[in-house]
Design a protein around this motif. Structure first.
Motif, PDB file in Angstrom:
ATOM      1  N   GLN A  99      17.328  55.396  -5.891  1.00 50.88           N
ATOM      2  CA  GLN A  99      17.822  54.105  -5.400  1.00 50.88           C
ATOM      3  C   GLN A  99      19.160  54.282  -4.695  1.00 50.88           C
ATOM      4  O   GLN A  99      19.396  53.707  -3.622  1.00 50.88           O
ATOM      5  CB  GLN A  99      17.972  53.126  -6.562  1.00 50.88           C
ATOM      6  CG  GLN A  99      18.537  51.775  -6.189  1.00 50.88           C
ATOM      7  CD  GLN A  99      17.559  50.936  -5.384  1.00 50.88           C
ATOM      8  OE1 GLN A  99      16.526  50.542  -5.886  1.00 50.88           O
ATOM      9  NE2 GLN A  99      17.893  50.660  -4.132  1.00 50.88           N
TER      10      GLN A  99
ATOM     11  N   TRP B  61      13.043  52.272  -9.780  1.00 55.10           N
ATOM     12  CA  TRP B  61      14.171  52.151  -8.860  1.00 55.10           C
ATOM     13  C   TRP B  61      15.405  51.594  -9.557  1.00 55.10           C
ATOM     14  O   TRP B  61      16.453  52.197  -9.559  1.00 55.10           O
ATOM     15  CB  TRP B  61      13.769  51.264  -7.673  1.00 55.10           C
ATOM     16  CG  TRP B  61      12.683  51.902  -6.863  1.00 55.10           C
ATOM     17  CD1 TRP B  61      11.319  51.785  -7.053  1.00 55.10           C
ATOM     18  CD2 TRP B  61      12.840  52.809  -5.776  1.00 55.10           C
ATOM     19  NE1 TRP B  61      10.649  52.563  -6.139  1.00 55.10           N
ATOM     20  CE2 TRP B  61      11.543  53.181  -5.336  1.00 55.10           C
ATOM     21  CE3 TRP B  61      13.951  53.314  -5.110  1.00 55.10           C
ATOM     22  CZ2 TRP B  61      11.343  54.068  -4.274  1.00 55.10           C
ATOM     23  CZ3 TRP B  61      13.758  54.186  -4.052  1.00 55.10           C
ATOM     24  CH2 TRP B  61      12.466  54.557  -3.648  1.00 55.10           C
ATOM     25  N   TRP B  62      15.310  50.401 -10.145  1.00 52.13           N
ATOM     26  CA  TRP B  62      16.452  49.801 -10.823  1.00 52.13           C
ATOM     27  C   TRP B  62      15.959  48.849 -11.894  1.00 52.13           C
ATOM     28  O   TRP B  62      14.815  48.403 -11.888  1.00 52.13           O
ATOM     29  CB  TRP B  62      17.365  49.072  -9.843  1.00 52.13           C
ATOM     30  CG  TRP B  62      16.718  47.888  -9.165  1.00 52.13           C
ATOM     31  CD1 TRP B  62      16.032  47.897  -7.980  1.00 52.13           C
ATOM     32  CD2 TRP B  62      16.674  46.540  -9.638  1.00 52.13           C
ATOM     33  NE1 TRP B  62      15.572  46.637  -7.689  1.00 52.13           N
ATOM     34  CE2 TRP B  62      15.955  45.785  -8.683  1.00 52.13           C
ATOM     35  CE3 TRP B  62      17.180  45.891 -10.766  1.00 52.13           C
ATOM     36  CZ2 TRP B  62      15.722  44.412  -8.829  1.00 52.13           C
ATOM     37  CZ3 TRP B  62      16.950  44.534 -10.911  1.00 52.13           C
ATOM     38  CH2 TRP B  62      16.237  43.808  -9.941  1.00 52.13           C
ATOM     39  N   ASP B  63      16.847  48.524 -12.796  1.00 49.91           N
ATOM     40  CA  ASP B  63      16.531  47.561 -13.845  1.00 49.91           C
ATOM     41  C   ASP B  63      17.838  47.094 -14.475  1.00 49.91           C
ATOM     42  O   ASP B  63      18.894  47.678 -14.224  1.00 49.91           O
ATOM     43  CB  ASP B  63      15.627  48.184 -14.910  1.00 49.91           C
ATOM     44  CG  ASP B  63      14.618  47.187 -15.455  1.00 49.91           C
ATOM     45  OD1 ASP B  63      15.013  46.030 -15.708  1.00 49.91           O
ATOM     46  OD2 ASP B  63      13.432  47.548 -15.620  1.00 49.91           O
ATOM     47  N   ASP B  64      17.755  46.043 -15.273  1.00 51.10           N
ATOM     48  CA  ASP B  64      18.934  45.571 -15.995  1.00 51.10           C
ATOM     49  C   ASP B  64      18.509  45.032 -17.351  1.00 51.10           C
ATOM     50  O   ASP B  64      17.385  44.577 -17.529  1.00 51.10           O
ATOM     51  CB  ASP B  64      19.692  44.509 -15.197  1.00 51.10           C
ATOM     52  CG  ASP B  64      18.842  43.307 -14.865  1.00 51.10           C
ATOM     53  OD1 ASP B  64      18.993  42.280 -15.547  1.00 51.10           O
ATOM     54  OD2 ASP B  64      18.019  43.377 -13.926  1.00 51.10           O
TER      55      ASP B  64
ATOM     56  N   TRP C  25      23.338  47.669 -15.898  1.00 54.95           N
ATOM     57  CA  TRP C  25      22.600  47.741 -14.632  1.00 54.95           C
ATOM     58  C   TRP C  25      22.300  49.214 -14.389  1.00 54.95           C
ATOM     59  O   TRP C  25      23.193  50.026 -14.155  1.00 54.95           O
ATOM     60  CB  TRP C  25      23.418  47.151 -13.486  1.00 54.95           C
ATOM     61  CG  TRP C  25      22.881  47.562 -12.144  1.00 54.95           C
ATOM     62  CD1 TRP C  25      23.473  48.423 -11.256  1.00 54.95           C
ATOM     63  CD2 TRP C  25      21.653  47.172 -11.559  1.00 54.95           C
ATOM     64  NE1 TRP C  25      22.673  48.590 -10.155  1.00 54.95           N
ATOM     65  CE2 TRP C  25      21.555  47.842 -10.322  1.00 54.95           C
ATOM     66  CE3 TRP C  25      20.617  46.329 -11.980  1.00 54.95           C
ATOM     67  CZ2 TRP C  25      20.441  47.677  -9.486  1.00 54.95           C
ATOM     68  CZ3 TRP C  25      19.530  46.170 -11.135  1.00 54.95           C
ATOM     69  CH2 TRP C  25      19.450  46.835  -9.918  1.00 54.95           C
ATOM     70  N   TRP C  26      21.013  49.571 -14.485  1.00 51.46           N
ATOM     71  CA  TRP C  26      20.603  50.961 -14.287  1.00 51.46           C
ATOM     72  C   TRP C  26      19.929  51.120 -12.937  1.00 51.46           C
ATOM     73  O   TRP C  26      19.199  50.232 -12.487  1.00 51.46           O
ATOM     74  CB  TRP C  26      19.614  51.382 -15.375  1.00 51.46           C
ATOM     75  CG  TRP C  26      18.839  52.613 -14.984  1.00 51.46           C
ATOM     76  CD1 TRP C  26      19.242  53.912 -15.091  1.00 51.46           C
ATOM     77  CD2 TRP C  26      17.543  52.645 -14.380  1.00 51.46           C
ATOM     78  NE1 TRP C  26      18.285  54.757 -14.583  1.00 51.46           N
ATOM     79  CE2 TRP C  26      17.225  54.004 -14.139  1.00 51.46           C
ATOM     80  CE3 TRP C  26      16.618  51.667 -14.019  1.00 51.46           C
ATOM     81  CZ2 TRP C  26      16.021  54.393 -13.563  1.00 51.46           C
ATOM     82  CZ3 TRP C  26      15.421  52.053 -13.435  1.00 51.46           C
ATOM     83  CH2 TRP C  26      15.131  53.404 -13.216  1.00 51.46           C
ATOM     84  N   HIS C  27      20.182  52.233 -12.267  1.00 58.40           N
ATOM     85  CA  HIS C  27      19.416  52.577 -11.081  1.00 58.40           C
ATOM     86  C   HIS C  27      19.166  54.075 -11.057  1.00 58.40           C
ATOM     87  O   HIS C  27      19.980  54.874 -11.522  1.00 58.40           O
ATOM     88  CB  HIS C  27      20.094  52.099  -9.798  1.00 58.40           C
ATOM     89  CG  HIS C  27      21.454  52.666  -9.549  1.00 58.40           C
ATOM     90  ND1 HIS C  27      22.533  52.438 -10.368  1.00 58.40           N
ATOM     91  CD2 HIS C  27      21.912  53.458  -8.552  1.00 58.40           C
ATOM     92  CE1 HIS C  27      23.598  53.047  -9.894  1.00 58.40           C
ATOM     93  NE2 HIS C  27      23.257  53.694  -8.794  1.00 58.40           N
ATOM     94  N   HIS C  28      17.999  54.422 -10.520  1.00 64.81           N
ATOM     95  CA  HIS C  28      17.622  55.829 -10.404  1.00 64.81           C
ATOM     96  C   HIS C  28      18.391  56.444  -9.230  1.00 64.81           C
ATOM     97  O   HIS C  28      18.729  55.741  -8.277  1.00 64.81           O
ATOM     98  CB  HIS C  28      16.113  55.927 -10.159  1.00 64.81           C
ATOM     99  CG  HIS C  28      15.562  57.309 -10.347  1.00 64.81           C
ATOM    100  ND1 HIS C  28      15.696  58.289  -9.376  1.00 64.81           N
ATOM    101  CD2 HIS C  28      14.863  57.882 -11.368  1.00 64.81           C
ATOM    102  CE1 HIS C  28      15.114  59.406  -9.799  1.00 64.81           C
ATOM    103  NE2 HIS C  28      14.619  59.185 -11.007  1.00 64.81           N
TER     104      HIS C  28
ATOM    105  N   CYS D  12      23.717  55.370 -13.334  1.00 62.27           N
ATOM    106  CA  CYS D  12      22.810  56.060 -12.414  1.00 62.27           C
ATOM    107  C   CYS D  12      22.293  57.287 -13.151  1.00 62.27           C
ATOM    108  O   CYS D  12      23.059  58.218 -13.427  1.00 62.27           O
ATOM    109  CB  CYS D  12      23.537  56.459 -11.131  1.00 62.27           C
ATOM    110  SG  CYS D  12      22.508  57.360  -9.946  1.00 62.27           S
TER     111      CYS D  12
END
Length: 237
Positions: free
Chosen positions: A61, A39-42, A55-58, A156
């Motif tokens: 998300q 879903w997300w990560d950093d 800050w990454w998100h799929h 994203c």
């Protein structure tokens, strides 16, 4: 921009760096299964002597965030003062010295009947939208914001992050994007995430959420809880 770049390099030289091999990974992946949805990560990495906070998100998300936002459409916009007043509950103090005390926490007050009805209505709408999906499309994107101490990147992209090795690959992608050695269009040609994608993964989402809640004793947060918002990051010029 050059002044900001100098400031960022100076900060990295003077401030402690907690990364390993040029990469800082703040999360553990011991409980993440090999086929779990991401879903997300950093994470942070170093590029040209500067810290890159990512800050990454799929896209799933971003799609979920839109679902949550639309669930509020069934009620009138709340009065900001009334919602803030929920925080004005019981205060907890700790004694400091003989005659002084220090505020150490607050309890949220109970919701009024109107607030509870509003909350129930939005939750019911959220569950309905989760089950049926919405007409909404997400495509890969990247936003940047420069500060005096680092560059913040909101990415994203349809990648899965389940292990530290995946973080390394994500950092390599961001590095190449920032150096203009790659573009999202070339990395993910024609990609978009929409209603069909959301509904096709419903059984997996439900199974993962049930497993997570069981592991947390039935009261843990959902795997689908959103992370820090990045939609409002300004595009760097």
């Amino acid at each position: 921009m050059e002044a900001l770049a100098r400031s960022q390099r100076l900060y990295h030289q003077r401030a402690p760096w907690h990364g390993n091999g040029g990469l800082y990974i703040p999360h553990s992946y011991e409980e993440v299964a090999d086929n779990d949805l991401s879903w997300w990560d950093d994470f942070q990495f170093i590029l040209s002597g500067r810290r890159i906070n990512t800050w990454w998100h799929h896209p799933r998300q971003a799609y979920q965030d839109e679902l949550g936002s639309r669930s509020w459409d069934v009620v009138d916009p709340p009065d900001e003062s009334s919602w803030l007043s929920v925080l004005e509950g019981k205060r907890h103090y700790k004694k400091v010295g003989c005659s002084r005390k220090r505020l150490v926490g607050r309890e949220m007050r109970d919701k009024t009947a109107d607030e509870q009805a509003r909350s129930d209505a939005t939750e019911a709408e959220r569950q309905r939208l989760y089950a049926h999906g919405i007409d909404y499309t997400v495509i890969p994107s990247m936003k940047r914001e420069r500060t005096s101490w680092s560059l913040f990147v909101g990415l994203c992209a349809p990648i899965e992050i389940r292990r530290p090795e995946d973080i390394q690959q994500a950092a390599d992608l961001v590095r190449r994007l920032l150096r203009f050695e790659a573009t999202l269009e070339r990395e993910f040609p024609g990609y978009s995430y929409g209603k069909e994608d959301w509904l096709s993964k419903a059984p997996r989402r439900q199974a993962e959420e049930a497993r997570h809640e069981t592991a947390m004793g039935g009261g843990g947060p959902s795997l689908r809880e959103p992370g820090p918002p990045v939609d409002n990051l300004p595009v760097s010029t």
